[in-house]
Design an enzyme around this catalytic site. Structure first.
Site, PDB file in Angstrom:
ATOM      1  N   ASP A  49       0.931  -1.217   0.025  1.00  0.00           N
ATOM      2  CA  ASP A  49      -0.141   0.057   0.038  1.00  0.00           C
ATOM      3  C   ASP A  49       0.927   1.381  -0.048  1.00  0.00           C
ATOM      4  OD1 ASP A  49       1.046  -0.100   2.622  1.00  0.00           O
ATOM      5  OD2 ASP A  49      -1.077   0.004   3.499  1.00  0.00           O
ATOM      6  N   SER A  50       2.303   1.200   0.139  1.00  0.00           N
ATOM      7  CA  SER A  50       3.032   2.057   0.137  1.00  0.00           C
ATOM      8  C   SER A  50       2.801   2.818  -1.487  1.00  0.00           C
ATOM      9  CB  SER A  50       4.352   1.876  -0.216  1.00  0.00           C
ATOM     10  OG  SER A  50       5.049   0.680  -0.728  1.00  0.00           O
ATOM     11  N   ASP A  88      -1.153  -6.022  -0.426  1.00  0.00           N
ATOM     12  CA  ASP A  88      -1.334  -5.262   0.889  1.00  0.00           C
ATOM     13  C   ASP A  88      -3.049  -5.227   1.306  1.00  0.00           C
ATOM     14  OD1 ASP A  88       0.643  -5.045   2.585  1.00  0.00           O
ATOM     15  OD2 ASP A  88       1.138  -3.126   1.907  1.00  0.00           O
ATOM     16  N   LYS A 118      -1.377  -9.367   2.739  1.00  0.00           N
ATOM     17  CA  LYS A 118      -0.584  -8.929   3.903  1.00  0.00           C
ATOM     18  C   LYS A 118      -1.495  -7.988   4.912  1.00  0.00           C
ATOM     19  CE  LYS A 118       3.260  -5.943   3.429  1.00  0.00           C
ATOM     20  NZ  LYS A 118       2.911  -4.892   4.508  1.00  0.00           N
ATOM     21  N   GLU A 120      -1.324  -5.499   8.524  1.00  0.00           N
ATOM     22  CA  GLU A 120      -0.560  -4.958   9.700  1.00  0.00           C
ATOM     23  C   GLU A 120      -1.153  -5.398  11.107  1.00  0.00           C
ATOM     24  OE1 GLU A 120       0.493  -0.911   9.096  1.00  0.00           O
ATOM     25  OE2 GLU A 120       1.291  -1.080   7.166  1.00  0.00           O
ATOM     26  N   GLU A 187       9.627  -4.174   9.999  1.00  0.00           N
ATOM     27  CA  GLU A 187       9.852  -3.003   9.574  1.00  0.00           C
ATOM     28  C   GLU A 187      10.462  -1.991  10.814  1.00  0.00           C
ATOM     29  OE1 GLU A 187       7.116  -1.017   7.070  1.00  0.00           O
ATOM     30  OE2 GLU A 187       8.156   0.792   7.056  1.00  0.00           O
TER      31      GLU A 187
END
Ligand code: KIV
Length: 294
Positions: A49-50, A88, A118, A120, A187
């Site tokens: 999602d960056s 993501d 993925k 978080e 991270e």
């Protein structure tokens, strides 16, 4: 005559099996051309999602919508052949409940053809990770510096540089491992802590700013290619593509301005006149380039 079988894509279990055997290589990809170039050299491609920050100019990943992730996920799956594609789950698409997470993650899997998603979070997401994996959705977790929590953390802050932060982060790693994730991204994390986590859990750790102690590494492609003007400490520039793009664009602009591009080799003649040479518009006059400052 033998017919070559199409190359099989790597799967989440293939990545999990690499722990302790060989380092896992990964990069982000957001579109088909870069996915095609990167694919032969990596074990998995992350549609991170960056992309909200890199491709769309947002200041954080928080505004990224699910539909945007799906669109980029489709492009990366189309552009690649052998790497596992992980997409993501964006902020707001999975935190509410395991069933909301399942509905959205199932959409991602079905509509993109990717092999895993993925999300978080550690301990707080363990129930959701179990719920999804039990229902056929391979999960890569992400702990340490979790960019979607930027508003709670008060910025993008490296984690685990004080020993009193370790217990909570180690508990996150253990909870994810136990819940059935196949890998976890660490991270922005102190090396000593990343090493301890890597030693103590069964699943592979994928580091980004978390040292060589991790089982694998990931970088944002545009960062390692020199396209990001603000280079984080953990990024090594492997290629200066930013300056190469600038030079190419400058050359193009110059050639257009002096009518040097497009040349005859880039131009379509009339079919019947192609051999005789008739029907051409004659030789073009090229202008002298204007020197800047003159
Ligand atoms: O969004 C992303 O690119 C990521 C990587 C930084 C791991 O999550």
């Amino acid at each position: 005559m033998s017919v070559q079988a199409p190359a099989r894509r790597l799967t989440a279990p293939d990545i999990a099996k690499q722990k302790g055997a060989e380092p896992i290589v990964s990069l982000t990809a957001y579109h088909a051309h870069t996915a095609r170039i990167v694919d032969p050299y990596v074990d998995f491609l992350l549609v991170g999602d960056s992309l909200g920050m890199v491709m769309h100019g947002y200041e954080t990943t928080v505004p990224v919508p699910l539909d945007l992730m799906i669109m980029h996920g489709q492009a990366v799956v189309r552009g690649s052949k052998q790497a596992l594609v992980v997409v993501d789950m964006p902020f707001g698409s999975y935190e509410e409940s395991p069933s909301v997470a399942f509905r959205n993650a199932a959409r991602v899997l079905k509509e993109t053809g990717c092999g895993a998603v993925k999300l978080e979070g550690g301990t707080r997401m363990a129930e959701t990770i179990r719920y999804l994996t039990e229902r056929g959705i391979p999960i890569m977790a992400h702990i340490g510096l979790t960019p979607q929590s930027v508003n709670v953390m008060g910025g993008f802050k490296t984690q685990g540089r004080e020993r009193d932060q370790w217990a909570a982060i180690e508990a996150d790693a253990a909870a994810i491992d136990e819940a059935g994730a196949f890998a976890v991204v660490l991270e922005g994390m102190a090396e000593l802590l990343a090493a301890r986590i890597t030693r103590n859990i069964q699943i592979p750790t994928i580091g980004i700013g978390a040292s060589v102690e991790c089982d694998g590494q990931i970088l944002v492609l545009e960062d390692m290619l020199g396209l990001n003007p603000a280079v984080p400490k953990f990024v090594k520039i492997f290629g200066e593509i930013g300056s190469a793009i600038e030079k190419a664009v400058k050359d193009y602009a110059q050639e257009v301005r002096v009518r040097q591009f497009p040349g005859a080799e880039h131009t379509y003649a009339m079919k019947k006149d192609a051999k005789s040479g008739q029907g051409s518009v004659g030789k073009r006059v090229t202008k002298k380039p204007k020197m800047s400052g003159s």
